[in-house]
Design an enzyme around this catalytic site. Structure first.
Site, short mmCIF file in Angstrom:
data_model
loop_
_atom_site.label_atom_id
_atom_site.label_comp_id
_atom_site.label_asym_id
_atom_site.label_seq_id
_atom_site.Cartn_x
_atom_site.Cartn_y
_atom_site.Cartn_z
N ASN A 159 0.79 -1.19 -0.02
CA ASN A 159 0.09 0.16 0.00
C ASN A 159 0.95 1.08 0.00
OD1 ASN A 159 -2.94 1.04 0.49
ND2 ASN A 159 -1.71 2.10 1.87
N GLU A 160 0.67 2.09 -1.03
CA GLU A 160 1.34 3.39 -1.00
C GLU A 160 2.87 3.26 -0.67
OE1 GLU A 160 -0.50 6.19 1.50
OE2 GLU A 160 -2.10 6.81 -0.14
N GLU A 218 -7.76 5.47 -4.21
CA GLU A 218 -8.17 6.22 -2.91
C GLU A 218 -8.46 7.74 -3.29
OE1 GLU A 218 -5.92 5.88 0.69
OE2 GLU A 218 -5.15 3.91 0.16
C1 GLA Z 1 -3.44 6.70 2.47
C2 GLA Z 1 -3.31 5.02 2.98
C3 GLA Z 1 -4.59 4.71 3.37
C4 GLA Z 1 -5.32 5.94 4.53
C5 GLA Z 1 -5.51 7.16 3.46
C6 GLA Z 1 -6.09 8.40 4.62
O1 GLA Z 1 -3.59 6.94 1.17
O2 GLA Z 1 -3.32 4.45 2.03
O3 GLA Z 1 -4.49 3.67 4.17
O4 GLA Z 1 -4.35 6.02 5.54
O5 GLA Z 1 -4.12 7.51 3.39
O6 GLA Z 1 -6.07 9.32 3.97
#
Ligand code: GLA
Length: 666
Positions: free
Chosen positions: A149-150, A307
């Site tokens: 994730n990210e 997201e």
């Molecule tokens: C990031 C993360 C998510 C969440 C969002 C909140 O984009 O990927 O898990 O923490 O931020 O804005």
């Protein structure tokens, strides 16, 4: 995106049912169906629950979640949970915790607290990934792997000894010999010559300014270290389930610059992005468009918004809620820029944990809420836009975007510490956005044959190949406009000698012998009107004509903007930062001379973007203003969101509203 097995436009969000009792799940899927949700991302942070202790797995909960989704016709974007290793892992491998620049070791207790170069982390991450992949390779609900994730959100840089060793391996692969490294880094300076590879360490906190090439290579290495983790997970997933496409969510947004996504994008089957608004940005719609255009360019076509938020986030000093209609405008603006899927963080607002004050599709207040009503309405909008899927952009204008140039220009010890890459790029992008001009982003060495106009607002660093590509584009008839302090250094961050703007001097027909950056708040008048701030240079004409010159200050009479004929094309040099109105007028002239038209003429405040399908164009009109507006469209156009033909060749876009029309081609 064609790889994604979800009908129409994907719609959903991060779904974390493990945070709720199972009784809640039935309500979740019922409401997802009500809102038209067709895909959710699951398991992103579930490592601790999936592997309660090393090598002991419990997939029973995940089995039930995937089953429930499948029974309800909702696809799963199944995540590898590797962004949040469990506490047991760190107790066993404290060396896997990251160390910051000042030598401070971080603790576990949040997420992404691992060193990207830790062998123990890599091994554990690949083990859980393999277990997950083999278990769910043939699960009918799983349509995509959401890797990690990210990447780099919290741990883009780790300065520990393990990272130092990995950095040295990366440098050996790049330079082969120490002599080559010493030469590239210019280590005769300040006694920095290296005699042994083991002498090289990350650019940790030190007394004075570290070597620029050292710093730049460090940033390159950090991006590559995470990319190598991504590729390792993807290889494991491919082995078990080659038919399932893989993505990882990028963060092409204002506050993140750690990864060179040009290097990452080709490794993804589906490019996806996360985008959040900055509460203090009065025109965040421009940031959405810029980021969407950049992500589409990285993807080379449609992409997925993995997201964004329905309302306020929880991680800015003050977290602004969205105004009436903003949720819809934001989501459809991403679609306008090429998104074939719209997803949120997250499905249900959390009641516990660090993100309990982050908005969600289903707010704390429940379904009797504005956000829920907007979420349901958006589901219907996206359904009406199903046919837009797969359509792509039509740009004749490209903006050069390069992470090396961004990193290099923003390092310390520059002529001015006031230069911000994104702000410079946005200042050029903004007038084009206001005019409705379609824009792609390109690497300096990209194939430019489809463009009439190429803009390089900020390209401090450019390698020889990139410079030749850009100037060759002008030579062959294109229009090239270059911003100040570009072409200054080569790929090793060495100054290009003989006068600025080094690599572009000849093509621009100018030669600068000295830089005159302006102090914060300082500005000078320009002939022809307007003012210049941030930067100036003593430009000498070497073939070019002066378009405007300084009317005051130390450079009175010196050209500030120049125009030149290069080969069969035209080149422009903006040797300063004109005020927004002056810059807009200049770019308007440059664009007009290059023969680039907006996708549609619209009244002020109405954003226009076009997606091109096989036999129709899709025109997105987003009214950010407070006045209703009329826009001309083809007489046989259809209003897709209203589901009816357009009467009389004109659509009305109410204040704050969005209209999407299909215009058949031919
Ligand atoms: C990031 C993360 C998510 C969440 C969002 C909140 O984009 O990927 O898990 O923490 O931020 O804005």
């Amino acid at each position: 995106m064609s790889a994604l097995n979800v009908p129409g436009i994907a719609y959903g969000g991060d779904y974390n049912p493990e945070q709720w009792p199972e009784e809640v799940w039935a309500e979740d899927v019922r409401l997802m169906r009500e809102a038209g949700v067709n895909m959710v991302s699951v398991g992103i942070f579930s490592w601790a629950l999936l592997e309660p202790s090393e090598g002991v797995y419990d997939f029973s909960r995940m089995d039930r979640i995937l089953e429930l989704l499948h029974e309800n016709g909702i696809a799963a974007d199944l995540a590898t949970p590797t962004a949040a290793p469990p506490a047991w892992f760190f107790r066993k491998h404290p060396d896997a915790l990251p160390v910051d620049k000042d030598g401070r070791g971080l603790s576990y207790g949040s997420r992404q607290t691992f060193c990207p170069s830790s062998p123990a982390y890599r091994e554990a991450a690949l083990r859980i990934t393999g277990e997950l992949a083999r278990r769910y390779a043939d699960h009918p609900a799983v349509v995509m792997w959401h890797i990690h994730n990210e990447y780099g959100c919290h741990n883009a840089e780790c300065y520990c000894d393990e990272s130092a060793a990995a950095f040295r391996r990366w440098l050996r692969a790049r330079y082969v010999t120490l002599d080559a490294l010493n030469d590239a880094w210019g280590t005769t300076f300040w006694s920095q010559w290296y005699y042994d590879w083991d002498e090289i360490i990350p650019p940790r906190a030190t007394g004075a300014v570290p070597n620029p090439t050292h710093q730049l290579d460090w940033r390159r290495f950090c991006s590559d270290a995470l990319l190598s983790l991504y590729k390792a997970e993807r290889a494991v997933l491919r082995e078990a389930a080659p038919q399932i496409p893989a993505t990882t969510n990028f963060m092409v947004m204002y506050n993140f610059d750690a990864l060179d996504y040009w290097r990452w994008a080709p490794e993804l089957d589906v490019v996806s992005n996360d985008h959040y608004l900055r509460s203090t940005d009065p025109e965040s719609e421009i940031d959405i468009a810029l980021s969407g255009d950049l992500v589409r360019s990285l993807a080379g076509g449609p992409w997925l918004l993995m997201e964004h938020s329905t309302g306020a986030v929880n991680w800015q000093p003050v977290n602004r809620a969205k105004t009436a209609g903003e949720l819809r405008r934001n989501a459809l603006a991403h679609v306008a820029r090429g998104a074939d899927g719209i997803a949120y963080f997250q499905w249900r607002a959390a009641k516990a944990g660090a993100e309990q004050w982050h908005s969600a599709m289903l707010p704390h207040a429940g379904t009797d809420s504005q956000i829920w009503r907007d979420v349901v309405a958006l589901g219907a909008d996206l359904k009406a836009l199903a046919e837009v899927r797969g359509s792509t952009g039509t740009a004749q204008t490209a903006i050069v975007w390069d992470w090396d140039a961004r990193w290099a220009m923003e390092m310390p010890s520059q002529p001015s510490s006031e230069l911000r890459y994104l702000e410079l790029a946005r200042s050029w992008y903004e007038p084009l956005w206001r005019e409705g001009v379609a824009v792609d982003f390109v690497r300096p060495d990209a194939d430019l044959s489809q463009y009439r106009l190429v803009l390089a607002p900020s390209l401090y660093l450019v390698d020889d190949e990139g410079a030749a590509n850009l100037t060759g584009f002008a030579e062959r008839g294109g229009t090239l406009a270059v911003g100040f302090h570009s072409g200054a250094v080569d790929a090793n961050c060495h100054v290009r000698l003989g006068g600025y703007p080094g690599a572009f001097r000849e093509a621009l027909g100018v030669r600068t012998d000295e830089l005159f950056p302006l102090l914060p708040g300082e500005s000078h008048g320009l002939s022809g009107g307007g003012t210049a701030s941030l930067w100036s240079e003593r430009v000498h004409l070497a073939g070019a004509e002066a378009v405007t010159s300084y009317t005051e200050g130390p450079l009175t009479g010196i050209p500030a903007v120049t125009r030149h004929t290069h080969g069969t094309g035209t080149t422009w040099y903006l040797a300063t930062h004109p005020d927004p109105t002056t810059l807009a007028a200049l770019l308007d002239r440059i664009r007009g001379e290059a023969g680039v038209e907006p996708v549609r003429a619209t009244p002020e405040g109405v954003e226009a973007a076009l997606r091109r399908g096989p036999d129709a164009d899709y025109l997105f009109l987003i009214n950010h203003g407070d006045q209703s507006a009329e826009v001309e469209v083809r007489s046989d156009a259809t209003d897709l969101l209203a589901g009816k033909p357009v009467e009389g060749g004109t659509v009305t876009v109410a204040a704050g509203d969005v209209v999407v029309v299909r215009e058949p081609r031919g």
